[in-house]
Design an enzyme around this catalytic site. Structure first.
Site, short mmCIF file in Angstrom:
data_model
loop_
_atom_site.label_atom_id
_atom_site.label_comp_id
_atom_site.label_asym_id
_atom_site.label_seq_id
_atom_site.Cartn_x
_atom_site.Cartn_y
_atom_site.Cartn_z
N ILE A 133 42.08 51.48 32.29
CA ILE A 133 42.99 50.37 32.56
C ILE A 133 43.60 49.94 31.24
CG2 ILE A 133 43.20 48.04 33.48
CD1 ILE A 133 40.76 48.61 35.21
N ASP A 256 32.91 38.98 47.47
CA ASP A 256 32.29 38.77 46.16
C ASP A 256 33.02 37.64 45.42
OD1 ASP A 256 30.64 39.04 44.00
OD2 ASP A 256 31.53 40.88 43.25
#
Length: 427
Positions: A133, A256
């Protein structure tokens, strides 16, 4: 006389010449009583063994890798099991990478970004699930005007199934559409390898890191205020609820909700990220066993591996409020991650932090009700936050004197240290 008649009848089977004759009813009394005693003991032992096995299974369900556990099946808004409704998974009919890319490029035509619009100068951020990334610049139209973006690159060489999954994640984000409290997809480059997913850049980073920085004696840094008040906690919380409502409208849940999965901008705009669980449930109807979430953020039904739903997100939202008001403290600091289910089964919840008002603590406890149906809905919770925000303190700054030691935090929270660094995990 009655006893004599009964005895006479019993002795009819004996001959006068027999020297010894047994009376049968006395034999039965001697045998039956021990049989009942032994049988009762076996039943009691069986019940004890069953309770022991059930307790062991409950413990095994809560002992995951570094305090994490696999995600259970999903349930819909009405309690039914979730599935592939509206699936956007790329069909794997093609047998070659070239044919798969050609098919997907046509489907994603509106999202295609010419590669020449992306700068060749890449700033590495981290390695995600799909590959590296980076942060880079995009020059759409006018070369003089640049835009900071985040580039997710599919690692090479990639198998056909990995390419299919990467393309499916892009399509899933396209299916979701835009929302101000979700990180936006800018576009993609999928006409050839390497495959790119281009996302908006929220340079200030994740909320957890921001909360830790608020513990320092710093007023401002790079244009971002590092002071947090009770009123601002409600402001950030409401934005997270709006993002969850957006997902719920699409029959999804996050799975989450935590400070580490929220990105923050200079004006305290919150953007929910980490939608990988929502993507897998939506496309596959289940979660792979390799995907785990920290135990201390999970609702009881999730810990027991029962079907999950949006009410589990509401439980986690209560944990998020605790994280914010304590400026990033780990939940249940006195409880080992593997023992959290037993702790909750005893009816125990976290105590009110010293920096937390009774109003906010009542909101937290409403999210932590054991039965899912007893927890407030997203809309009800949002309304209660708005009401509390009107009278909340906007002057007093939340203060926690101790600085955070990442390794210690990771051990108490039950997560890996590597996950604490700035990770742009959108999907």
């Amino acid at each position: 006389m009655g006893e004599e008649k009964g005895m006479t009848q019993m002795l009819k089977g004996c001959s006068l010449s027999d020297k010894l004759c047994f009376i049968s009813h006395q034999q039965y009394e001697i045998i039956i009583i021990p049989v009942f005693l032994v049988g009762g003991s076996l039943i009691i032992l069986g019940v004890i063994l069953w309770l022991f096995i059930r307790e062991k299974r409950a413990q095994q369900q809560t002992t995951g890798l570094q305090g994490t556990a696999p995600v259970p099946p999903v349930r819909g808004q009405n309690g039914e099991a979730g599935g592939r409704e509206g699936s956007v998974f790329v069909p794997l009919k093609e047998t070659s990478v070239e044919s798969l890319l050609q098919t997907s490029t046509e489907a994603l035509a509106k999202l295609q970004i010419p590669r020449e619009q992306l700068s060749e100068v890449l700033e590495w951020i981290c390695n995600g699930n799909c590959g590296a990334i980076y942060r880079t610049k995009m020059y759409p139209g006018d070369p003089a005007k640049s835009k900071d973006v985040v580039l997710k690159v599919l690692k090479e060489p990639a198998r056909l199934r990995e390419i299919q999954d990467f393309l499916g994640r892009i399509q899933f984000y396209q299916f979701l559409g835009k929302h101000q409290n979700l990180v936006q997809l800018e576009g993609c480059c999928t006409e050839g390898e390497p495959l790119y997913m281009v996302l908006e850049d929220v340079a200030q980073g994740d909320l957890l890191s921001f909360l830790w920085t608020c513990r320092r004696d710093v007023m401002t840094m790079d244009g971002l205020l590092y002071d947090l008040t009770e009123k601002q906690v409600y402001h950030i919380g409401k934005q997270v609820l709006l993002a969850l409502e957006f997902l719920q409208d699409k029959h999804l849940f996050h799975g989450d909700v935590a400070a580490r999965n929220i990105l923050i901008q200079c004006d305290l705009t919150a953007k929910l990220c980490g939608l990988g669980l929502a993507y897998e449930v939506h496309t596959q109807g289940t979660i792979t066993s390799t995907n785990t979430v920290p135990l201390k953020w999970l609702a009881p039904e999730r810990l027991l591996l029962r079907p999950a739903g949006i009410r589990g997100d509401i439980w986690s939202f209560g944990i998020l409020l605790y994280e914010m008001v304590t400026l990033g403290a780990p939940p249940y600091p006195e409880v080992p991650p593997a023992s959290i289910l037993q702790h909750l089964q005893r009816g125990k919840t976290m105590k009110r932090p010293s920096s937390c008002t009774q109003t906010m603590y009542n909101l937290m406890k409403s999210c932590w009700r054991w039965k899912e149906d007893n927890r407030p809905s997203l809309r009800e919770l949002c309304s209660r936050l708005e009401t509390a925000s009107r009278t909340a303190d906007d002057k007093a700054v939340l203060q926690v004197p101790e600085l955070v030691v990442p390794k210690l935090y990771a051990a108490v929270a039950g997560i890996s240290v590597t996950s604490l660094s700035y990770i742009y995990s959108i999907l």
